[in-house]
Design a protein around this motif. Structure first.
Motif, PDB file in Angstrom:
ATOM      1  N   UNK A   1     -36.954  -9.182  62.150  1.00  0.00           N
ATOM      2  CA  UNK A   1     -36.779 -10.489  62.793  1.00  0.00           C
ATOM      3  C   UNK A   1     -36.740 -10.312  64.312  1.00  0.00           C
ATOM      4  N   UNK A   2     -37.340 -11.226  65.042  1.00  0.00           N
ATOM      5  CA  UNK A   2     -37.324 -11.183  66.488  1.00  0.00           C
ATOM      6  C   UNK A   2     -35.975 -11.690  66.987  1.00  0.00           C
ATOM      7  N   UNK A   3     -35.236 -10.807  67.700  1.00  0.00           N
ATOM      8  CA  UNK A   3     -33.897 -11.169  68.152  1.00  0.00           C
ATOM      9  C   UNK A   3     -33.934 -12.170  69.304  1.00  0.00           C
ATOM     10  N   UNK A   4     -34.887 -12.005  70.209  1.00  0.00           N
ATOM     11  CA  UNK A   4     -35.032 -12.931  71.326  1.00  0.00           C
ATOM     12  C   UNK A   4     -36.459 -12.842  71.828  1.00  0.00           C
ATOM     13  N   UNK A   5     -36.726 -13.512  72.917  1.00  0.00           N
ATOM     14  CA  UNK A   5     -38.087 -13.583  73.447  1.00  0.00           C
ATOM     15  C   UNK A   5     -38.645 -12.212  73.778  1.00  0.00           C
ATOM     16  N   UNK A   6     -37.768 -11.245  74.087  1.00  0.00           N
ATOM     17  CA  UNK A   6     -38.228  -9.974  74.630  1.00  0.00           C
ATOM     18  C   UNK A   6     -38.257  -8.841  73.610  1.00  0.00           C
ATOM     19  N   UNK A   8     -39.635  -6.999  70.302  1.00  0.00           N
ATOM     20  CA  UNK A   8     -40.872  -6.980  69.532  1.00  0.00           C
ATOM     21  C   UNK A   8     -40.634  -7.554  68.141  1.00  0.00           C
ATOM     22  N   UNK A   9     -41.495  -8.483  67.748  1.00  0.00           N
ATOM     23  CA  UNK A   9     -41.370  -9.113  66.441  1.00  0.00           C
ATOM     24  C   UNK A   9     -41.502  -8.053  65.351  1.00  0.00           C
ATOM     25  N   UNK A  10     -40.795  -8.239  64.255  1.00  0.00           N
ATOM     26  CA  UNK A  10     -40.846  -7.300  63.138  1.00  0.00           C
ATOM     27  C   UNK A  10     -42.287  -7.134  62.654  1.00  0.00           C
ATOM     28  N   UNK A  12     -43.696  -6.730  59.835  1.00  0.00           N
ATOM     29  CA  UNK A  12     -44.112  -7.530  58.677  1.00  0.00           C
ATOM     30  C   UNK A  12     -44.349  -8.987  59.034  1.00  0.00           C
ATOM     31  N   UNK A  13     -43.827  -9.436  60.166  1.00  0.00           N
ATOM     32  CA  UNK A  13     -44.013 -10.820  60.606  1.00  0.00           C
ATOM     33  C   UNK A  13     -45.229 -10.988  61.516  1.00  0.00           C
ATOM     34  N   UNK A  14     -45.867  -9.879  61.866  1.00  0.00           N
ATOM     35  CA  UNK A  14     -46.998  -9.942  62.792  1.00  0.00           C
ATOM     36  C   UNK A  14     -48.247 -10.485  62.120  1.00  0.00           C
ATOM     37  N   UNK A  15     -49.163 -10.990  62.940  1.00  0.00           N
ATOM     38  CA  UNK A  15     -50.473 -11.383  62.437  1.00  0.00           C
ATOM     39  C   UNK A  15     -51.237 -10.132  62.020  1.00  0.00           C
ATOM     40  N   UNK A  16     -52.251 -10.265  61.144  1.00  0.00           N
ATOM     41  CA  UNK A  16     -53.034  -9.081  60.748  1.00  0.00           C
ATOM     42  C   UNK A  16     -53.651  -8.348  61.937  1.00  0.00           C
ATOM     43  N   UNK A  17     -54.132  -9.088  62.923  1.00  0.00           N
ATOM     44  CA  UNK A  17     -54.730  -8.445  64.090  1.00  0.00           C
ATOM     45  C   UNK A  17     -53.681  -7.700  64.905  1.00  0.00           C
ATOM     46  N   UNK A  18     -52.517  -8.299  65.050  1.00  0.00           N
ATOM     47  CA  UNK A  18     -51.451  -7.653  65.823  1.00  0.00           C
ATOM     48  C   UNK A  18     -50.996  -6.364  65.155  1.00  0.00           C
ATOM     49  N   UNK A  19     -50.953  -6.355  63.831  1.00  0.00           N
ATOM     50  CA  UNK A  19     -50.590  -5.115  63.127  1.00  0.00           C
ATOM     51  C   UNK A  19     -51.577  -4.004  63.460  1.00  0.00           C
ATOM     52  N   UNK A  20     -52.855  -4.360  63.543  1.00  0.00           N
ATOM     53  CA  UNK A  20     -53.863  -3.353  63.875  1.00  0.00           C
ATOM     54  C   UNK A  20     -53.656  -2.797  65.287  1.00  0.00           C
ATOM     55  N   UNK A  21     -53.289  -3.674  66.226  1.00  0.00           N
ATOM     56  CA  UNK A  21     -53.043  -3.209  67.593  1.00  0.00           C
ATOM     57  C   UNK A  21     -51.825  -2.293  67.627  1.00  0.00           C
ATOM     58  N   UNK A  22     -50.784  -2.645  66.896  1.00  0.00           N
ATOM     59  CA  UNK A  22     -49.577  -1.800  66.884  1.00  0.00           C
ATOM     60  C   UNK A  22     -49.866  -0.458  66.216  1.00  0.00           C
ATOM     61  N   UNK A  23     -50.693  -0.453  65.189  1.00  0.00           N
ATOM     62  CA  UNK A  23     -51.086   0.814  64.566  1.00  0.00           C
ATOM     63  C   UNK A  23     -51.937   1.646  65.524  1.00  0.00           C
ATOM     64  N   UNK A  24     -52.768   0.964  66.302  1.00  0.00           N
ATOM     65  CA  UNK A  24     -53.565   1.661  67.312  1.00  0.00           C
ATOM     66  C   UNK A  24     -52.666   2.344  68.330  1.00  0.00           C
ATOM     67  N   UNK A  25     -51.716   1.597  68.889  1.00  0.00           N
ATOM     68  CA  UNK A  25     -50.805   2.187  69.867  1.00  0.00           C
ATOM     69  C   UNK A  25     -50.031   3.367  69.268  1.00  0.00           C
ATOM     70  N   UNK A  26     -49.673   3.257  68.000  1.00  0.00           N
ATOM     71  CA  UNK A  26     -48.907   4.307  67.329  1.00  0.00           C
ATOM     72  C   UNK A  26     -49.773   5.492  66.909  1.00  0.00           C
ATOM     73  N   UNK A  27     -51.094   5.398  67.102  1.00  0.00           N
ATOM     74  CA  UNK A  27     -52.053   6.419  66.650  1.00  0.00           C
ATOM     75  C   UNK A  27     -51.782   6.740  65.166  1.00  0.00           C
TER      76      UNK A  27
END
Length: 389
Positions: A1-6, A8-10, A12-27
């Motif tokens: 769950x996102x605690x506040x504006x700043x 990072x959203x959980x 599992x709550x991310x959009x499919x595209x956002x999950x791909x970007x986070x996986x990219x950053x995480x290599x």
């Protein structure tokens, strides 16, 4: 769950595209790959040939192209106002015609350069730059430096809409990226590529004053942005390499660029409203970048693009050598133009290895050129959708 504006959203709550970007950053190895394109120089041809709708018939042409070619929904929100291929002038220079030369015209552009264009055309070809605004201390201080003052009224209003868009994107897990002109690209746009090489030796104090001004503007503007946003990435458009390597020496990079980059990046990380969030550091350079990766890594660079194949950039080999480097680009536009089995062999070499590695976003290495047929590009897209899902 996102605690506040700043925060990072959980995941599992991310959009499919956002999950791909986070996986990219995480290599993350073997993760589905985020798909986008670097850009297009061929759209007018494809429209004229009837493969694409004319622009005036489509309200959101970027969305239309994503649907036609099977690209992911955007998950990267970029904030600008600090320049791109030129300095972040505010106000810009007056754009005006300096001389009528028949089929050509000499123009002063928004960056204060004298540029030779075809008459009535401003894009679709490489213009010829005839003069640049900074020649010495007098021209720097009289005509240019004051245009880079971070306190100029109205400057911060330029990014208000981008900031609001990035806030909305953050709720879906989108990456927020601060984009700006890199130091070498900035100096080159002020002084000109040849004269700049002389000034590094003839007047290093002037170069340092230009870079000090670059830093002070960027630091002040980014600090204001960081009052409202948590950035995931700092992106510098650098273009410091040509086809055989860097245009200036490692010693020059360490003297004239890296100290200012290091301080800007350090300050940016200290101000981060989410102390647990990593701010990645991307350098975008054309040409052969293999010789500068180690130099930029000295100050924390962990992401590079676009790995031009024509300049002997091999994302598979470089990816193996630098397993902690995030990479984007690396698909040979010339091979897409050839089509057929050439495309398949090229992608068979790159995609299985880079998917297994992780941390890779494939794009045509410097925009899709006019030589690429629609049929060949669609074959490329069909194969890429198979590799990336």
């Amino acid at each position: 769950m996102q605690e506040n504006l700043y925060t990072l959203v959980d995941y599992e709550k991310m959009s499919p595209s956002a999950k791909k970007i986070r996986d990219f950053y995480a290599i993350r190895p073997d993760a589905p790959i985020y798909q986008k394109e670097f850009g297009y120089y061929v759209l007018d041809r494809w429209i004229e040939e009837g493969y694409l709708k004319p622009r005036h018939q489509v309200e959101d042409y970027d969305k239309y192209l994503r649907e036609v070619f099977g690209y992911d929904e955007p998950a990267i929100d970029q904030v600008y106002s600090l320049g791109w291929c030129e300095a972040g002038f505010f106000p810009c220079f007056e754009e005006k015609i300096l001389e009528d030369l028949g089929d050509y015209e000499l123009v002063q552009d928004f960056a204060g350069r004298s540029v030779l264009y075809f008459k009535g055309r401003r894009d679709g070809f490489m213009p010829e730059y005839k003069d640049h605004p900074v020649k010495d201390w007098e021209t720097w201080e009289k005509n240019v430096k004051w245009r880079l003052d971070p306190s100029t009224p109205g400057r911060m209003e330029q990014t208000a809409a981008e900031i609001e868009k990035a806030k909305a994107g953050a709720a879906k897990g989108n990456a927020t990226v601060q984009c700006m002109v890199g130091g070498y690209m900035y100096l080159r746009s002020l002084i000109g590529p040849e004269d700049l090489l002389y000034l590094f030796y003839d007047d290093p104090d002037l170069i340092h004053d230009c870079m000090k001004t670059w830093f002070e503007l960027a630091d002040a503007v980014i600090a204001r942005h960081q009052e409202q946003l948590v950035f995931d990435e700092l992106f510098l458009g650098e273009d410091i390499c040509y086809n055989h390597g860097a245009l200036i020496s490692p010693d020059m990079m360490r003297e004239f660029l890296l100290p200012y980059y290091h301080q800007l990046y350090t300050n940016m990380k200290k101000r981060n409203l989410d102390p647990n969030r990593t701010i990645h550091f991307q350098i975008d350079t054309d040409g052969y970048c293999g010789d500068v990766i180690e130099i930029y890594k000295e100050i924390g660079c962990d992401y590079m693009s676009p790995f031009e194949v024509a300049s002997n950039c091999d994302v598979v080999k470089l990816g193996q050598k630098y397993p902690d480097l995030r990479m984007s680009g690396g698909i040979d536009k010339r091979i897409i133009a050839k089509g057929g089995d050439d495309i398949k062999r090229h992608l068979d070499y790159i995609m299985p290895a880079m998917r297994k590695r992780g941390g890779y976003i494939p794009t045509c290495d410097h925009g899709v050129p006019e030589e690429v047929s629609f049929e060949n590009y669609m074959l490329y897209r069909k194969l890429m959708n198979e590799y990336c899902q």
